[in-house]
Design a protein around this motif. Structure first.
Motif, PDB file in Angstrom:
ATOM      1  N   TRP A 258       0.930  -1.072  -0.008  1.00 53.63           N
ATOM      2  CA  TRP A 258       0.075  -0.169   0.151  1.00 53.63           C
ATOM      3  C   TRP A 258       0.764   1.186   0.081  1.00 53.63           C
ATOM      4  O   TRP A 258       0.482   2.431  -0.765  1.00 53.63           O
ATOM      5  N   GLY A 259       2.079   1.330   0.839  1.00 51.70           N
ATOM      6  CA  GLY A 259       2.822   2.449   1.101  1.00 51.70           C
ATOM      7  C   GLY A 259       3.483   2.718  -0.403  1.00 51.70           C
ATOM      8  O   GLY A 259       4.095   3.843  -0.599  1.00 51.70           O
ATOM      9  N   VAL A 260       3.728   1.548  -1.076  1.00 45.22           N
ATOM     10  CA  VAL A 260       4.322   1.952  -2.290  1.00 45.22           C
ATOM     11  C   VAL A 260       3.485   2.578  -3.464  1.00 45.22           C
ATOM     12  O   VAL A 260       3.769   3.098  -4.379  1.00 45.22           O
ATOM     13  N   TRP A 261       2.078   1.967  -3.515  1.00 46.96           N
ATOM     14  CA  TRP A 261       1.122   2.295  -4.456  1.00 46.96           C
ATOM     15  C   TRP A 261       1.098   3.725  -4.409  1.00 46.96           C
ATOM     16  O   TRP A 261       0.554   4.395  -5.306  1.00 46.96           O
ATOM     17  N   PHE A 262       0.639   4.195  -2.982  1.00 46.61           N
ATOM     18  CA  PHE A 262       0.212   5.440  -2.683  1.00 46.61           C
ATOM     19  C   PHE A 262       1.016   6.419  -2.100  1.00 46.61           C
ATOM     20  O   PHE A 262       0.651   7.133  -0.939  1.00 46.61           O
ATOM     21  N   GLY A 263       2.297   5.942  -1.974  1.00 45.86           N
ATOM     22  CA  GLY A 263       3.382   6.845  -1.122  1.00 45.86           C
ATOM     23  C   GLY A 263       3.551   8.333  -1.959  1.00 45.86           C
ATOM     24  O   GLY A 263       3.037   8.373  -2.887  1.00 45.86           O
ATOM     25  N   PRO A 264       4.508   8.806  -1.609  1.00 48.05           N
ATOM     26  CA  PRO A 264       5.163  10.089  -2.137  1.00 48.05           C
ATOM     27  C   PRO A 264       5.172  10.066  -3.532  1.00 48.05           C
ATOM     28  O   PRO A 264       5.014  11.072  -4.351  1.00 48.05           O
ATOM     29  N   ASP A 265       5.935   8.972  -4.159  1.00 48.55           N
ATOM     30  CA  ASP A 265       5.955   9.159  -5.504  1.00 48.55           C
ATOM     31  C   ASP A 265       4.831   8.517  -6.423  1.00 48.55           C
ATOM     32  O   ASP A 265       5.064   8.216  -7.792  1.00 48.55           O
ATOM     33  N   SER A 266       3.658   8.000  -5.968  1.00 48.78           N
ATOM     34  CA  SER A 266       2.711   7.499  -6.509  1.00 48.78           C
ATOM     35  C   SER A 266       2.146   8.587  -7.575  1.00 48.78           C
ATOM     36  O   SER A 266       1.832   9.830  -7.326  1.00 48.78           O
ATOM     37  N   PRO A 267       1.712   8.232  -8.582  1.00 50.62           N
ATOM     38  CA  PRO A 267       1.037   8.883  -9.596  1.00 50.62           C
ATOM     39  C   PRO A 267      -0.552   9.517  -9.319  1.00 50.62           C
ATOM     40  O   PRO A 267      -1.119  10.419  -9.896  1.00 50.62           O
ATOM     41  N   LEU A 268      -1.013   8.907  -8.137  1.00 49.71           N
ATOM     42  CA  LEU A 268      -2.359   9.192  -7.759  1.00 49.71           C
ATOM     43  C   LEU A 268      -2.437  10.601  -7.380  1.00 49.71           C
ATOM     44  O   LEU A 268      -3.394  11.439  -7.570  1.00 49.71           O
ATOM     45  N   TRP A 269      -1.317  11.194  -6.614  1.00 50.26           N
ATOM     46  CA  TRP A 269      -1.507  12.491  -6.068  1.00 50.26           C
ATOM     47  C   TRP A 269      -1.616  13.767  -7.238  1.00 50.26           C
ATOM     48  O   TRP A 269      -2.587  14.498  -6.992  1.00 50.26           O
ATOM     49  N   PRO A 270      -0.850  13.721  -8.029  1.00 52.63           N
ATOM     50  CA  PRO A 270      -0.924  14.927  -9.104  1.00 52.63           C
ATOM     51  C   PRO A 270      -2.281  14.538  -9.787  1.00 52.63           C
ATOM     52  O   PRO A 270      -3.065  15.747 -10.109  1.00 52.63           O
ATOM     53  N   SER A 271      -2.770  13.230 -10.068  1.00 48.96           N
ATOM     54  CA  SER A 271      -3.998  13.078 -10.717  1.00 48.96           C
ATOM     55  C   SER A 271      -5.094  13.516  -9.933  1.00 48.96           C
ATOM     56  O   SER A 271      -6.136  14.167 -10.377  1.00 48.96           O
ATOM     57  N   VAL A 272      -5.235  13.206  -8.605  1.00 46.15           N
ATOM     58  CA  VAL A 272      -6.287  13.595  -7.870  1.00 46.15           C
ATOM     59  C   VAL A 272      -6.495  15.072  -7.677  1.00 46.15           C
ATOM     60  O   VAL A 272      -7.513  15.738  -7.728  1.00 46.15           O
ATOM     61  N   HIS A 273      -5.188  15.703  -7.574  1.00 38.84           N
ATOM     62  CA  HIS A 273      -5.283  17.281  -7.345  1.00 38.84           C
ATOM     63  C   HIS A 273      -5.822  17.990  -8.694  1.00 38.84           C
ATOM     64  O   HIS A 273      -6.494  18.860  -8.669  1.00 38.84           O
ATOM     65  N   ARG A 274      -5.647  17.293  -9.884  1.00 35.43           N
ATOM     66  CA  ARG A 274      -5.928  17.727 -11.114  1.00 35.43           C
ATOM     67  C   ARG A 274      -7.380  17.611 -11.281  1.00 35.43           C
ATOM     68  O   ARG A 274      -8.423  18.524 -11.722  1.00 35.43           O
ATOM     69  N   HIS A 275      -7.833  16.566 -10.979  1.00 40.55           N
ATOM     70  CA  HIS A 275      -9.374  15.800 -10.759  1.00 40.55           C
ATOM     71  C   HIS A 275      -9.902  17.140 -10.001  1.00 40.55           C
ATOM     72  O   HIS A 275     -11.185  17.543 -10.398  1.00 40.55           O
ATOM     73  N   GLN A 276      -9.515  17.449  -8.752  1.00 34.20           N
ATOM     74  CA  GLN A 276     -10.202  18.344  -7.994  1.00 34.20           C
ATOM     75  C   GLN A 276     -10.231  19.728  -8.551  1.00 34.20           C
ATOM     76  O   GLN A 276     -11.361  20.529  -8.502  1.00 34.20           O
TER      77      GLN A 276
END
Length: 626
Positions: free
Chosen positions: A174-192
C-alpha cells in the motif's frame, strides 16, 4: 504540489472501514460473495458485465489489460489525444459508444477488485486494482480524450479511487502504491481542480452535477492534503445541500422524473452525507430528512418481486459499485436508509455487503414494523399515481401512470413524451410496459423512438409526439399535464388527467384520460377534444414474455407464464398486433421494441388501435386480469 499527508486526522473514519476479511465474510451471504469473486476473476481477464454484456461477459483481453478508449460493443476507438471540442463528438460511428467507454473509466470494476481483496486477502485482487488506477492515470493525461469531458465522470472516478485507497490499506505494498511517488496525487489534485471548474455556480443541474459534487466532497475528506481541500470540501457540501432541495421535490421524488436517475441521485446524496457524519462534518437535518423521503419513494414505487419503475431515461448509473452486477439494484440503499436514517422500509433480502462496507459490522439493525401504506397512492407534485388492488396476493395488480411534465430541468433532457402513459403489472410480472431507454447516442433513430409517444401506452395524434424532440436530450415543445381528479380506493381507484401537448396542431386537440381500477378490471376512457379530422393511435406495449391471441375483432387475450388478461377495445378501432417492426404508418421509424437494459433492445408485442375521425372522440378500453 504541496507536501502531501498520507493520513487523515484520527477522528475521521471512512464509512464502515476497516473490516478484516473474516469480519467482512461473516456479514456477507455466500451467494453474494461467490458472485462478486466470479466477477472479480472476469475483471482480471479484461472481461465486462455491464450493459449488453450483462448475461454473458465480453471477451477477455491479452493480459487482462484495459483499453480505456475502446468501445467493446462496436470495436471503435475514441482518440486518446484529442483535446477540447475535438474530443466531444458523440458520433458512435466515429468513436464508438461514449457511455460504454465512460463506464470503464468510472472504475466500478476496480472497486470490485478492491472489495474482493477485502473479502479474501488475496494479492491478485489488490495488485489488479492498484495497477488499473495507475494505468488509467498514465493513459489519460489531464484534459485529453473523452474521459476528461465530464465533471460527473471525474467525480465518480474519485469516489471509486477513494474506496480502493481505503480497502487496500492492509496490503504490504500500500505504501508503494500510494506513497510520495505515486501518480495518484497529481491526478487527484487535477481532478479536484477540474471539478472546481465544472461545479461553479450556474453549472447544469441534474444527477450529473450531484456526481461531480459527491466526488469532490468524498475526495476532499479522504485526502485533505492540498491547500484547496478545505475549500473544496466546504463548497461541495454547500452545493450538495442546495441541490438536494433543487433536485428533490417535497415528496422526495427526483425532479428529473426518471426513476433511474432518482435512484442514482439518491445514492449520490447519501454517500457524502454518511461520510460527513463519520468525519465530524454532519449535514443539516433538513437534508437528511429529504434524503430519507427519497429512499422511501424507492420502496413505495418498487412493485411485487422487486419490480422497479422504468419511466424516463435510465443508463444504469451507479454511484459506487458495492455489490456484484446483477444483484438487486436498490437493496443496499434501502438497507442503509433503514439502519442509518431510520427510514421505515421492510428489511431487504440483499444489500448486506454494501451496507456492511458503509455502516460497519457492529451496527445493530433497527427493529420495527415497516410503515403500512395503501395500495393506491400518489405523488401529486411529481405527477406520479399508482392504482393498486390485491395487495400482497400473487395476482396483485399495480398500475403506474405519469401525469407530470418532462422534468423540471431547463432541457427536460431525461424525460420522455409519455404524458398519461401507464404501465400494468400482475404480481411480479410486467405486462403493459414502459419501453425503457435503449441508448443515448448509439443511433439517433432509436433514441427518437424510445422517447416518443408511439413507444408509450397512450394516445398519439396525427403521428406526432406530444412534445417535439429537437435532439438526443432536447425538446422544442414541452407538454403540460394536470390531474383533475384523484380518488384512491381500497381495491383500486380513479384518476382523471389531461395534457395540452397537441394543442399546437390544427383544431387544438386535447387528450383527457380516465383510469379506473376496480379489483382486477382496469377501465381506460380516452377523450380527445378539439376540432377537425385527425388520425388517432392508441398504443399498448407488452412485455416480451407475453403472447397475444385475437379472440374477436375488438378483444385480445394476453398471456404469460402463470397468468393472462383480456384487452377489449372500442368497436370503432382497427386493431393489430405486431412486434419488432418498422412503423407502417411512417415507413421509417421502429415500433414494438423493448429495452431490458441500457444498450440492449428486443422485439416485444405491441397492440395498436387506430381511428381517423372528426373530433371530439371518446374511446373506451378495458383490461381484465383473468
Amino acid at each position: 504540489m504541496e507536501n502531501v499527508l498520507f493520513e487523515r486526522p484520527h477522528r475521521q473514519h471512512f464509512y464502515g472501514l476497516p473490516l478484516s476479511p473474516p469480519r467482512l465474510r461473516r456479514a456477507v451471504d455466500e451467494a453474494t460473495r461467490a458472485a462478486l469473486l466470479r466477477e472479480a476473476g472476469e475483471i482480471l481477464q479484461g472481461r465486462w458485465r455491464f450493459f449488453t454484456f450483462a448475461d454473458a461477459p465480453s471477451d477477455p483481453t491479452p493480459g487482462g489489460l484495459t483499453d480505456w478508449h475502446r468501445c467493446e460493443v462496436t470495436g471503435l476507438y475514441a482518440d486518446p489525444d484529442a483535446c477540447g471540442p475535438a474530443s466531444s463528438s458523440h458520433d458512435p460511428e466515429v468513436q464508438g459508444r461514449l457511455r460504454t467507454i465512460w463506464e470503464k473509466s468510472r472504475h466500478h470494476h476496480t472497486t470490485v477488485l478492491a472489495i474482493a481483496y477485502a473479502l479474501t486477502g488475496e494479492d491478485r485482487y489488490a495488485t489488479g486494482a492498484a495497477a488499473r488506477i495507475a494505468d488509467w492515470i498514465l493513459a489519460n493525461p489531464p484534459q485529453r480524450g473523452v474521459n476528461w469531458l465530464s465533471g460527473a465522470e471525474a467525480g465518480l472516478r474519485l469516489m471509486a479511487w477513494a474506496w480502493c485507497y481505503e480497502l487496500l490499506r492492509a496490503h504490504p505494498q500500500w505504501g508503494v502504491w500510494f506513497g510520495p511517488d505515486s501518480p495518484l496525487w497529481p491526478s487527484v489534485h487535477r481532478h479536484q481542480e477540474f471539478l472546481e471548474e465544472q461545479t461553479r455556480p450556474g453549472a447544469s443541474g441534474g444527477a450529473s452535477l450531484l456526481a461531480a459534487l459527491a466526488g469532490q466532497y468524498v475526495a476532499s475528506v479522504t485526502w485533505p492534503v492540498f491547500s484547496g481541500s478545505p475549500g473544496w470540501q466546504r463548497e461541495a457540501k454547500a452545493a450538495l445541500t442546495r441541490e438536494a432541495t433543487l433536485q428533490l421535490l417535497e415528496s422526495g421524488v427526483n425532479r428529473e422524473l426518471s426513476f433511474g436517475h432518482h435512484v442514482w441521485a439518491t445514492e449520490l446524496l447519501l454517500l457524502p452525507a454518511l461520510l460527513g457524519e463519520r468525519c465530524g462534518d454532519a449535514f443539516h437535518p433538513a437534508y437528511l430528512a429529504r434524503l430519507a423521503r427519497a429512499i422511501r419513494v424507492i420502496d413505495r414505487l418498487r412493485g411485487p418481486g422487486d419490480l422497479l419503475p422504468r419511466y424516463g431515461d435510465s443508463d444504469e448509473a451507479l454511484a459506487v459499485q458495492f455489490e456484484p452486477r446483477g444483484a438487486p439494484r436498490v437493496d443496499w440503499l434501502l438497507r442503509v436508509g433503514r439502519d442509518w436514517l431510520g427510514v421505515p422500509v421492510p428489511e431487504p433480502q440483499g444489500g448486506r455487503l454494501g451496507a456492511t462496507l458503509l455502516l460497519g459490522d457492529d451496527r445493530v439493525p433497527l427493529r420495527y414494523e415497516p410503515e403500512a401504506f395503501e395500495a393506491s397512492f400518489a405523488y401529486p407534485d411529481a405527477g406520479l399515481y399508482v392504482l393498486g388492488s390485491g395487495q400482497g396476493t400473487p395476482r396483485e395488480v399495480r398500475v403506474l401512470t405519469a401525469v407530470g411534465a418532462l422534468g423540471s430541468t431547463a432541457l427536460g433532457d431525461h424525460g420522455h413524451a409519455d404524458a398519461l402513459h401507464f404501465t400494468l403489472s400482475v404480481g411480479p410480472q410486467e405486462v403493459v410496459v414502459d419501453p425503457g431507454t435503449s441508448a443515448y447516442h448509439a443511433d439517433a433513430q432509436w433514441r427518437r423512438y424510445f422517447r416518443s409517444t408511439a413507444a408509450h401506452n397512450t394516445v398519439e395524434v396525427d403521428l406526432q409526439d406530444q412534445s417535439t424532440q429537437a435532439g438526443a436530450f432536447l425538446w422544442a415543445h414541452r407538454v403540460g399535464a394536470i390531474a383533475q381528479l384523484w380518488e384512491p380506493r381500497e381495491e383500486g381507484g380513479r384518476l382523471v388527467a389531461s395534457h395540452d401537448g397537441y394543442e399546437r396542431l390544427l383544431g387544438a386537440p386535447v387528450h383527457q384520460r380516465e383510469l379506473d381500477l376496480s379489483g382486477r378490471l382496469l377501465s381506460v376512457t380516452d377523450h380527445i377534444g378539439g376540432r377537425g379530422r385527425h388520425h388517432l393511435r392508441l398504443h399498448l406495449h407488452l412485455h416480451p414474455d407475453c403472447e397475444v391471441q385475437p379472440e374477436s375483432p375488438d378483444a385480445w387475450r394476453v398471456s404469460w407464464p402463470g397468468g393472462a388478461l383480456r384487452v377489449r377495445f372500442d368497436g370503432r378501432l382497427r386493431v393489430r398486433c405486431d412486434q419488432g417492426e418498422t412503423d407502417p404508418a411512417s415507413g421509417t421509424t421502429p415500433l414494438g421494441w423493448y429495452s431490458p437494459r441500457y444498450g440492449a433492445r428486443q422485439a416485444s408485442p405491441s397492440l395498436r388501435a387506430t381511428l381517423t375521425a372528426t373530433l371530439p372522440v371518446t374511446l373506451h378500453t378495458t383490461l381484465e386480469v383473468l
